[in-house]
Enzyme design. Structure first.
Site, PDB file in Angstrom:
ATOM      1  N   GLU A  92      -1.603   0.627   8.041  1.00  0.00           N
ATOM      2  CA  GLU A  92      -0.754  -0.688   7.501  1.00  0.00           C
ATOM      3  C   GLU A  92       0.374  -0.156   6.688  1.00  0.00           C
ATOM      4  OE1 GLU A  92      -1.553  -4.440   4.615  1.00  0.00           O
ATOM      5  OE2 GLU A  92      -3.146  -3.302   5.114  1.00  0.00           O
ATOM      6  N   GLU A 141       1.625 -11.683   5.689  1.00  0.00           N
ATOM      7  CA  GLU A 141       0.899 -10.906   6.562  1.00  0.00           C
ATOM      8  C   GLU A 141       1.393 -11.059   7.819  1.00  0.00           C
ATOM      9  OE1 GLU A 141      -1.502  -8.989   5.484  1.00  0.00           O
ATOM     10  OE2 GLU A 141      -2.184  -9.727   3.553  1.00  0.00           O
ATOM     11  N   HIS A 144       0.708  -1.135   0.081  1.00  0.00           N
ATOM     12  CA  HIS A 144       0.205   0.162  -0.145  1.00  0.00           C
ATOM     13  C   HIS A 144       0.913   1.347   0.009  1.00  0.00           C
ATOM     14  CE1 HIS A 144      -3.246  -2.928   0.722  1.00  0.00           C
ATOM     15  NE2 HIS A 144      -2.430  -3.329   1.784  1.00  0.00           N
ATOM     16  N   HIS A 153       2.783  -7.038   4.524  1.00  0.00           N
ATOM     17  CA  HIS A 153       1.773  -6.400   4.513  1.00  0.00           C
ATOM     18  C   HIS A 153       1.224  -6.960   6.079  1.00  0.00           C
ATOM     19  CE1 HIS A 153       0.051  -5.709   0.579  1.00  0.00           C
ATOM     20  NE2 HIS A 153       0.774  -6.506   0.313  1.00  0.00           N
TER      21      HIS A 153
END
Length: 341
Positions: free
Chosen positions: A168, A305, A131, A223
């Site tokens: 995040e 993640e 992101h 992530h």
């Protein structure tokens, strides 16, 4: 010389001396000139020395300094700056020498960088910080659909946050930078897909392309998840076998699994975190075919993640700088193991 017309009185033979022959007269003159020449030459030389005159009666001109003493652009070959005609002061020869040395150093080509050393020397790793903190302000741009081979999907998403608002995208960039430092210390060349140097994105297809064009030996996308509270732990996402459009993962499925398994094992040991309790059946490994970053990759690639930002216990770890350093160490150790370092 006589001025009357009367003939000269006769002279006796005894009183008259015949004129010397012409060659005798010239010999006498040559001797005289030869005798005077050294004296005249010595006098001329002395005059030149005392007056400082050069050839033609002009005073000697100071010699132009070498190119290393020129000023301005002319010192580097621009051609319009003239060489200085000032003569260095005899009292300061060292300063002139230092100036020449400094100029020579400035114009000398830079020494080539020393080759990287370490177990990952010669290897390239692409790190993809998930992101971008600017995505929240550019929702129309990131909502644009891009081709991921099997279908079309939005360019990017905003990512999630903790309940306190820690983004995040902030987390992924911090862990990525820590990972980069560790990998570079082992000799690897590290390429980022972005480094907070753009207002949003990049899109998922561009992220994949960056890894492909870098001919990366390994690509890791960092992530953190955003599911409901009570779901805890990390998981590593592996590419499924996908073939369609621009996507063909057939050559990277095997090596990507090896990379993912090594990262999962080292991440657990480094951070003390357990594999996710809500997917992966406790293995910490998940296979997906709907992520453009994996579908479009031609290099071994995985997503990790690192935890669930919406769970208070996981969030406490994710917001800790000390824990993020451990996360970076786990990711790095997994990459090192995969690359045989």
């Amino acid at each position: 010389m006589r001025y009357d017309d009367s003939p000269p009185p006769p002279e006796s033979a005894a009183s008259v001396s015949p004129d010397p022959p012409w060659y005798a007269r010239r010999s006498t003159l040559a001797v005289a000139v030869a005798a005077l020449a050294p004296t005249a030459l010595a006098g001329w030389v002395l005059t030149q020395v005392l007056t400082g005159s050069g050839p033609g009666g002009q005073p000697p001109q100071p010699k132009a300094l070498p190119a290393s003493h020129t000023t301005g652009a002319g010192a580097h070959g621009a051609g319009d700056a003239k060489a200085s005609t000032a003569t260095p002061s005899p009292a300061a020869p060292d300063s002139a020498s230092a100036s020449a040395s400094a100029s020579a150093s400035a114009s000398a080509p830079a020494a080539p960088a020393a080759p990287a050393k370490g177990p990952l020397a010669g290897r390239t790793v692409v790190i993809d910080p998930g992101h971008n903190t600017g995505n929240f302000k550019h929702t129309s741009e990131i909502d644009r659909q891009v081709d991921i081979g099997t279908n079309r999907k939005e360019c990017d998403t905003t990512g999630t946050t903790t309940n306190s608002g820690y983004m995040e995208a902030e987390f992924t960039l911090d862990v990525s930078r820590r990972t980069r430092a560790l990998l570079e210390s082992k000799g690897a060349k590290v390429v980022f897909t972005h480094d907070a140097d753009r207002p949003w994105g990049p899109c998922i297809d561009e992220r994949a392309r960056i890894g492909n064009e870098a001919k990366a030996d390994a690509v890791v996308s960092v992530h953190a998840d955003g599911v409901s509270a009570g779901n805890r732990g990390f998981h590593v996402i592996l590419p499924a076998t996908v073939k369609g459009g621009a996507a063909d993962t057939s050559k990277i499925v095997g090596p990507s699994r090896d990379l993912g398994e090594r990262i999962a094992g080292n991440f657990a040991r480094s951070t003390g975190s357990a594999p996710a309790n809500y997917l992966g059946s406790g293995t910490g490994l998940v296979v997906r075919d709907d992520l453009g970053g994996l579908n479009l990759s031609t290099r071994p690639k995985v997503f990790i993640e690192c935890g669930n930002m919406r769970d208070a216990k996981d969030a406490a770890q994710l917001t800790s700088p000390e824990w993020r350093q451990k996360a970076a160490e786990g990711i790095t150790n997994g990459i090192v193991g995969f690359l045989g370092g």
